[in-house]
Write a protein that holds these residues in place. Structure first.
Motif, mmCIF file in Angstrom:
data_model
loop_
_atom_site.group_PDB
_atom_site.id
_atom_site.type_symbol
_atom_site.label_atom_id
_atom_site.label_comp_id
_atom_site.label_asym_id
_atom_site.label_seq_id
_atom_site.Cartn_x
_atom_site.Cartn_y
_atom_site.Cartn_z
ATOM 1 N N THR A 1 0.831 -1.207 0.000
ATOM 2 C CA THR A 1 0.000 0.000 0.000
ATOM 3 C C THR A 1 0.868 1.262 0.000
ATOM 4 O O THR A 1 0.568 2.237 -0.685
ATOM 5 N N ASP B 1 -7.653 -0.030 -1.307
ATOM 6 C CA ASP B 1 -6.889 -1.272 -1.343
ATOM 7 C C ASP B 1 -7.802 -2.321 -0.718
ATOM 8 O O ASP B 1 -7.936 -2.413 0.511
ATOM 9 N N GLN C 1 -7.978 -7.435 0.958
ATOM 10 C CA GLN C 1 -8.346 -8.345 2.047
ATOM 11 C C GLN C 1 -9.848 -8.462 2.261
ATOM 12 O O GLN C 1 -10.273 -9.216 3.140
ATOM 13 N N TYR D 1 -10.523 -11.932 6.365
ATOM 14 C CA TYR D 1 -9.227 -12.378 5.841
ATOM 15 C C TYR D 1 -8.326 -12.731 7.019
ATOM 16 O O TYR D 1 -7.627 -13.741 6.993
ATOM 17 N N TYR E 1 2.364 -9.066 12.288
ATOM 18 C CA TYR E 1 1.828 -8.446 11.082
ATOM 19 C C TYR E 1 1.819 -6.926 11.120
ATOM 20 O O TYR E 1 2.000 -6.283 10.095
HETATM 21 C C1 LIG Z 1 -2.163 -9.007 -0.234
HETATM 22 C C2 LIG Z 1 -2.219 -7.536 -0.148
HETATM 23 C C3 LIG Z 1 -1.672 -6.712 -1.138
HETATM 24 C C4 LIG Z 1 -0.847 -7.234 -2.268
HETATM 25 O O1 LIG Z 1 -1.502 -8.141 -3.056
HETATM 26 P P1 LIG Z 1 -0.709 -8.868 -4.256
HETATM 27 O O2 LIG Z 1 -1.785 -9.362 -5.138
HETATM 28 O O3 LIG Z 1 0.079 -9.956 -3.605
HETATM 29 O O4 LIG Z 1 0.156 -7.857 -4.893
HETATM 30 C C5 LIG Z 1 -1.837 -5.350 -1.036
HETATM 31 N N1 LIG Z 1 -2.493 -4.814 0.004
HETATM 32 C C6 LIG Z 1 -3.006 -5.561 0.987
HETATM 33 C C7 LIG Z 1 -3.727 -4.890 2.101
HETATM 34 C C8 LIG Z 1 -2.886 -6.943 0.954
HETATM 35 O O5 LIG Z 1 -3.376 -7.690 1.941
#
Ligand SMILES: *Cc1c(COP(=O)(O)O)cnc(C)c1O
Length: 410
Positions: A97, A165, A168, A297, A330
């Motif tokens: 992000t 974004d 999840q 998630y 995390y």
């Molecule tokens: C998994 C994830 C990503 C990246 O996803 P990809 O498809 O592996 O590039 C980006 N942002 C968040 C919050 C994620 O959990």
């Protein structure tokens, strides 16, 4: 205690295998071509996936890419992000992000999170808006929608773009709207660890024709297309190859057909664990906002570290030893990563941080920092569990709780 072994969640079945075979037998593993003409937009599986995705989520356009990280890149490029711009992002999220702005010479500005939902906090976003703010990347963290309606309304007043974004939170909802469809662009992930996957993959949703076209150009060597298409504004149309393959798209189409089933099974697991672990002192289950659905998630419990011998790390260690898989690391605030501490990203001279006064120091986001030592996470997307196994997990957690909880005498 006997150690449990849990069955991994595997969503790939005969239909996915048939889809891959169909593409293999066609011999056309990619329909993309990086120049003007029909093939600029990819082959039949790509186009079907994009049509089915936009129809399912009720948006005008879906643009496939090879990952959500790539999706964030094309999204930021499409809105015209450039050197010296600021992009507001939450301090608690996956690193991708906050990396995407750097590629366009922009810097992330970290906003804090809400204490109860762990999602980006509207009030701290407003405090960080400046004349340089180009966009806000809102993350629907752990599967719960952020305050999407409120944040997009606020952003509109300031003339700032909102990118979600949504890696999840597939099929989570705020009111009657899917997360990933409220902001100007919503980015979904199809990587192996998400609710549904095609190995790798990402999809950007938008209702804007202009942003859709610019994302398609950035995905696929846009520099070759601007002339024949008569495109005047060539900003950020130095293209990449971020294209998805036909096989990947074919797998994603089957996964999308079953998305509700796959997500509901993850939500069921989380809900049963939450029910089994409620009212445990020192352990706060996640809160789900009124009017929202959560796609879990990650199932995150907030632990009061002072109430457990050895704090949250000892708790996690004992749980893992007894077969309750969980993790704690995390959620470090992203500004503690070396890239921000040392202000080195592109090249030797500190670009793009050398264009910016933005600071990255401890104390920036207190709520995000407080999570470091207090969040215990379980991944419903990693396992396929029946009721008996879920009840065993609850039993293990309660036993370890008894072992490590510091009983307070009145
Ligand atoms: C998994 C994830 C990503 C990246 O996803 P990809 O498809 O592996 O590039 C980006 N942002 C968040 C919050 C994620 O959990």
């Amino acid at each position: 205690m006997k150690k449990l072994t849990l069955k991994p969640y595997r969503s790939i079945g005969p239909d996915e295998i048939a889809a891959v075979t169909r593409v293999m037998e066609s011999g056309m593993l990619s329909g993309f071509y990086g120049s003007y003409g029909e093939q600029f937009l990819g082959g039949p599986e790509i186009r079907d996936l994009e049509r089915e995705w936009s129809s399912f989520f009720g948006v005008k356009h879906a643009v496939t890419v090879n990952s959500a990280a790539s999706g964030l890149l094309v999204a930021l490029g499409s809105i015209g992000t450039g050197p010296g711009d600021e992009v507001i992002v939450p301090a608690t999220t996956m690193s991708a992000t906050a990396m995407a702005p750097l590629i366009y010479g922009a810097v992330p500005v970290f906003a804090d999170i809400n204490r109860d939902t762990y999602n980006i906090c509207l009030a701290t976003i407003e405090e960080r808006i400046t004349a340089r703010t180009k966009a806000i990347i809102v993350v629907n963290l752990f599967g719960q929608p952020a305050d999407l309606d409120a944040i997009t309304r606020m952003a509109r007043l300031h003339g700032i773009y909102v990118i979600e974004d949504n890696a999840q939170a597939i099929i989570a909802k705020e009111g009657d709207r899917f997360s990933g469809t409220v902001g100007d662009i919503g980015v979904f992930s199809l990587n192996y660890h998400k609710h549904i996957h095609s190995g790798e993959g990402g999809i950007c949703c938008t209702n804007s024709d202009a942003l859709c076209l610019r994302m398609q150009l950035i995905r696929n060597h846009g520099e070759n297309l601007v002339d024949p298409m008569g495109i005047e504004d060539i900003t950020n149309l130095v293209g990449f190859n971020l294209r998805m393959t036909e096989m990947t798209a074919a797998v994603a189409r089957v996964q999308l057909k079953n998305v509700t089933k796959h997500v509901e099974a993850r939500v069921y697991q989380a809900t049963r664990l939450i029910a089994g672990l409620k009212n445990l002192p020192g352990v706060d289950p996640p809160m789900v906002k009124n009017g929202c659905s959560h796609s879990f998630y990650i199932l995150a419990f907030r632990i009061d570290p002072a109430q457990f011998r050895g704090g949250v790390s000892r708790l996690a260690e004992r749980l893992n030893e007894c077969g309750f898989p969980c993790f704690t690391g995390y959620v470090k605030p992203l500004y503690t990563l070396p890239v921000f501490k040392r202000r080195i990203a592109i090249g030797q001279r500190g670009f793009p941080f050398n264009l910016s006064e933005v600071k990255y120091e401890e104390g920036l986001c207190p709520e995000s920092e407080a999570l470091r030592d207090s969040l215990l996470c379980f991944e419903p997307c990693a396992y396929e569990l029946n009721d008996e196994e879920l009840d065993s997990l609850v039993f293990i957690f309660r036993e370890i709780h008894r072992e490590l909880y510091i009983v307070k005498h009145a």
